[in-house]
Design a protein around this motif. Structure first.
Motif, PDB file in Angstrom:
ATOM      1  N   THR A 196      96.594  33.890  48.302  1.00  0.00           N
ATOM      2  CA  THR A 196      97.084  32.550  48.638  1.00  0.00           C
ATOM      3  C   THR A 196      95.995  31.495  48.572  1.00  0.00           C
ATOM      4  N   TYR A 197      94.810  31.792  49.148  1.00  0.00           N
ATOM      5  CA  TYR A 197      93.803  30.722  49.231  1.00  0.00           C
ATOM      6  C   TYR A 197      92.370  31.184  49.014  1.00  0.00           C
ATOM      7  N   TYR A 199      90.425  32.237  46.285  1.00  0.00           N
ATOM      8  CA  TYR A 199      89.718  32.336  45.007  1.00  0.00           C
ATOM      9  C   TYR A 199      88.493  31.424  44.919  1.00  0.00           C
ATOM     10  N   TYR A 203      87.543  27.068  50.151  1.00  0.00           N
ATOM     11  CA  TYR A 203      88.561  27.330  51.173  1.00  0.00           C
ATOM     12  C   TYR A 203      87.925  27.391  52.556  1.00  0.00           C
ATOM     13  N   LEU A 211      95.126  24.351  49.395  1.00  0.00           N
ATOM     14  CA  LEU A 211      96.044  24.263  48.260  1.00  0.00           C
ATOM     15  C   LEU A 211      96.186  22.828  47.764  1.00  0.00           C
ATOM     16  N   ASN A 309      96.199  31.766  43.292  1.00  0.00           N
ATOM     17  CA  ASN A 309      96.186  30.562  44.125  1.00  0.00           C
ATOM     18  C   ASN A 309      96.901  29.397  43.452  1.00  0.00           C
TER      19      ASN A 309
END
Length: 396
Positions: A196-197, A199, A203, A211, A309
């Motif tokens: 989801t977040y 990579y 983050y 995102l 992502n």
């Protein structure tokens, strides 16, 4: 130049050595002309400053500059390098070279004229050293900094430090390799977060805003980096954004280039160029049935988003699990091995065939194939030719 030095010191003082990319130790820093390219957000700038701290480069003999600084609207890189060397400089770190029109020619001249100066430069994943003016390809050693692997994500989260694994070892010894990892951590409990977040390293600044920032980063790359590299018009950039919107809602799919070009309102060859630009920006991944001798105008067999992502950042509908799994597998494996589309399984890597699916994925599609493997999500440890998907996140 004094203002550039002040900015350099300010950024250096904010740099920490707590979280290091694995590639820091893969780069041969003894070379005096090093290039590092990568997508926006991969961490190239941080890598430069951590290199200064890790190698304890003498502060007075080192200078970092970014070529998007207003200083370079009236001053050349070469004149800066000349002044720096005359004042005793030995290490020049140059960021965002793609933002400077004649970067390749001037870097070549710096390399030739100042043999005692080490130059490390970074640029967009769009830059092509082999095609750059000044014949940089035989002078510079160039690396690409990718986003975090799942293995690196676990390290950045302070969950565990693990060694890189080779593809051959994963295929032949996956049970033996997975067991000690599973005994230390529960990889599946962190895998969804990574998809989801996890990579891009930024983050860490704010997971909740990640995102949104990823989407903004992609749009900046399209609006700023792409035109400066390919001299594209505003209208062409808008067409590429339209294409990306379609892909985000549709991938993976086999593209009908004629219909897609008609929908976008561009010629077929222009559409193929647009897809190439998106891949060079590390937003889209094109897959071919045979990676040998691919021409610029050859239609890809299938299109994917470059990493999971992006699905969550750009898609307005719930991300398809199968698409996420395949995107993860392609993204992690393609860093170390060329990957091809396959009509029999999902993908080919050399002689090996891979079918991606959930934990209940059957052998039906590959049962008569040699060197074939089921790559299964939602399992901790595999059996025979059934290998857990998460383990491929340990390849780099």
């Amino acid at each position: 130049m004094e203002k550039l030095i002040q900015k350099y010191y300010q950024k250096l003082d904010r740099t920490k050595l707590l979280k290091l990319r694995s590639q820091m130790f893969d780069i041969d820093w003894s070379n005096r002309f090093i290039g590092i390219k990568g997508a926006r957000g991969a961490g190239k700038t941080t890598l430069l400053f951590q290199y200064i701290l890790l190698k304890q480069l003498p502060t007075q003999e080192t200078l970092y500059v970014s070529l998007d600084d207003l200083y370079f609207t009236e001053n050349s890189i070469f004149s800066l390098a000349e002044q720096f060397v005359n004042e005793g400089g030995k290490y020049l770190l140059i960021d965002e070279v793609h933002r400077y029109a004649n970067w390749s020619s001037e870097l070549k001249n710096i390399y030739d004229d100042f043999p005692d100066l080490q130059v490390v430069f970074t640029g967009s994943s769009l830059i092509h050293i082999e095609n750059a003016r000044g014949d940089l390809s035989r002078r510079a050693v160039v690396y690409e900094l990718h986003g975090l692997s799942f293995r690196e994500f676990l390290a950045f989260q302070d969950i565990g430090q693990f060694d890189k694994l080779s593809l051959d070892d994963i295929l032949n010894r996956h049970v033996e390799l997975a067991r000690p990892i599973v005994n230390k951590i529960k990889p599946l409990s962190f895998f969804k977060d990574y998809l989801t977040y996890g990579y891009f390293p930024y983050y860490l600044e704010n997971k909740d805003a990640y995102l949104q920032k990823l989407m903004e980063t992609i749009l900046i790359a399209l609006s700023t980096d792409l035109p400066s590299s390919y001299n594209l018009s505003y209208a062409s950039v808008e067409k590429i954004k339209q294409l990306l919107h379609i892909l985000a809602e549709s991938v993976p799919f086999k593209p009908n280039i004629t219909k897609l070009s008609e929908r976008i309102g561009v010629a077929r060859n222009s559409l193929l160029d647009f897809l190439r630009y998106l891949e060079e920006l590390r937003i889209v991944k094109r897959l071919y049935a045979d990676t040998k001798g691919i021409g610029l105008l050859q239609k890809p067999e299938k299109l994917y988003l470059n990493h999971p992502n992006i699905f969550y950042a750009l898609s307005y509908q719930e991300a398809d699990k199968g698409s996420i799994r395949e995107s993860f597998f392609i993204n992690q494996v393609s860093v170390v091995h060329p990957i091809e589309y396959s009509a029999k399984g999902d993908f080919k890597v050399g002689k090996d065939l891979f079918e991606i699916g959930g934990k209940s994925k059957s052998q039906k599609q590959i049962q008569n194939e040699q060197n074939a493997y089921i790559i299964a999500d939602n399992i901790e440890i595999g059996h025979k030719n059934k290998i857990p998907l998460w383990l491929f996140g340990f390849l780099y």
